[in-house]
Design a protein around this motif. Structure first.
Motif, short mmCIF file in Angstrom:
data_model
loop_
_atom_site.label_atom_id
_atom_site.label_comp_id
_atom_site.label_asym_id
_atom_site.label_seq_id
_atom_site.Cartn_x
_atom_site.Cartn_y
_atom_site.Cartn_z
N THR A 71 -8.99 9.39 58.84
CA THR A 71 -8.40 10.44 59.67
C THR A 71 -7.05 10.86 59.11
O THR A 71 -6.38 10.10 58.39
CB THR A 71 -8.23 9.97 61.12
OG1 THR A 71 -7.30 8.89 61.14
CG2 THR A 71 -9.55 9.56 61.73
N GLU A 72 -6.64 12.06 59.47
CA GLU A 72 -5.33 12.55 59.05
C GLU A 72 -4.21 11.69 59.63
O GLU A 72 -3.21 11.45 58.98
CB GLU A 72 -5.15 14.02 59.47
CG GLU A 72 -5.96 15.00 58.67
CD GLU A 72 -7.39 15.18 59.18
OE1 GLU A 72 -7.77 14.54 60.19
OE2 GLU A 72 -8.14 15.94 58.56
N GLU A 73 -4.42 11.21 60.86
CA GLU A 73 -3.43 10.34 61.50
C GLU A 73 -3.22 9.07 60.68
O GLU A 73 -2.10 8.61 60.48
CB GLU A 73 -3.86 9.98 62.91
CG GLU A 73 -2.91 9.01 63.59
CD GLU A 73 -3.47 8.42 64.87
OE1 GLU A 73 -2.74 7.63 65.49
OE2 GLU A 73 -4.61 8.72 65.25
N ALA A 74 -4.32 8.50 60.20
CA ALA A 74 -4.22 7.28 59.40
C ALA A 74 -3.49 7.54 58.09
O ALA A 74 -2.69 6.70 57.64
CB ALA A 74 -5.61 6.73 59.12
N VAL A 76 -1.17 9.85 57.56
CA VAL A 76 0.25 10.03 57.88
C VAL A 76 0.91 8.69 58.20
O VAL A 76 2.00 8.39 57.70
CB VAL A 76 0.43 11.03 59.05
CG1 VAL A 76 1.86 11.05 59.54
CG2 VAL A 76 0.00 12.42 58.61
N MET A 77 0.24 7.87 59.03
CA MET A 77 0.80 6.55 59.36
C MET A 77 0.94 5.67 58.12
O MET A 77 1.93 4.96 57.97
CB MET A 77 -0.08 5.85 60.40
CG MET A 77 -0.05 6.50 61.77
SD MET A 77 1.52 6.35 62.58
CE MET A 77 1.54 4.60 62.94
N GLU A 138 -8.45 1.65 64.22
CA GLU A 138 -8.59 3.10 64.24
C GLU A 138 -7.92 3.79 63.06
O GLU A 138 -8.12 4.98 62.84
CB GLU A 138 -8.07 3.69 65.56
CG GLU A 138 -6.60 3.47 65.81
CD GLU A 138 -6.30 2.19 66.57
OE1 GLU A 138 -5.15 2.03 66.98
OE2 GLU A 138 -7.20 1.36 66.76
N LEU A 139 -7.13 3.06 62.29
CA LEU A 139 -6.48 3.63 61.11
C LEU A 139 -7.19 3.27 59.81
O LEU A 139 -6.75 3.67 58.74
CB LEU A 139 -5.02 3.17 61.04
CG LEU A 139 -4.12 3.57 62.22
CD1 LEU A 139 -2.73 3.04 62.02
CD2 LEU A 139 -4.11 5.08 62.40
#
Length: 148
Positions: A71-74, A76-77, A138-139
């Protein structure tokens, strides 16, 4: 969701799969000679091996071609954890070290800034490892589908 093709290199119990993908140079899309393309050519093409999660309904074997996604969130994190937080720890440590050295007469400020910077960097890296911020399920990258 960011997707890439990979080849299954190993299957473990618990829904974990090892995949391999050839590493590509950061550039190479143009015909201009540059330092990045030269370095990539000199080192040769290597493969990246990565552990990913696999859904239980997919039966995977070594050699299967799959699509792996993150995911894009992963992304970025992961970037924040790998680059921004250690950099901030380094800078804050250097400023604190120099500030403390100014208060202590006779102690070289540059040496205190260097020691404080390394301490801040090391402390941030230790915190990230201990907190396992980037290990949350989830990452993690996952196998999205099998390519027939």
């Amino acid at each position: 969701m960011i997707e890439e093709e990979a080849v299954v290199a190993g299957v473990e119990a618990g829904g974990r799969v090892w995949v391999e993908k050839p590493r590509r140079s950061a550039c190479g899309s143009c015909a201009q000679p540059c330092g990045t393309a030269g370095i990539a050519e000199w080192f040769g093409q290597t493969t990246a091996r990565l552990a990913v999660l696999s859904p239980s309904d997919l039966e995977l074997r070594v050699g299967d071609r799959v699509v792996v996604g993150i995911t894009e969130e992963a992304l970025v994190m992961g970037s924040l954890g790998a680059y921004l937080l250690p950099l901030l720890g380094l800078l804050v440590g250097a400023v604190l070290g120099k500030t403390l050295a100014v208060g202590l007469a006779g102690f070289p400020a540059d040496a205190a800034a260097a020691v404080g910077g390394f301490a801040g960097l090391g402390g941030t890296i230790a915190f990230l490892r201990q907190a396992r911020v980037l290990s949350r399920r989830e990452l993690q990258p996952v196998v999205l589908r099998k390519i027939s």
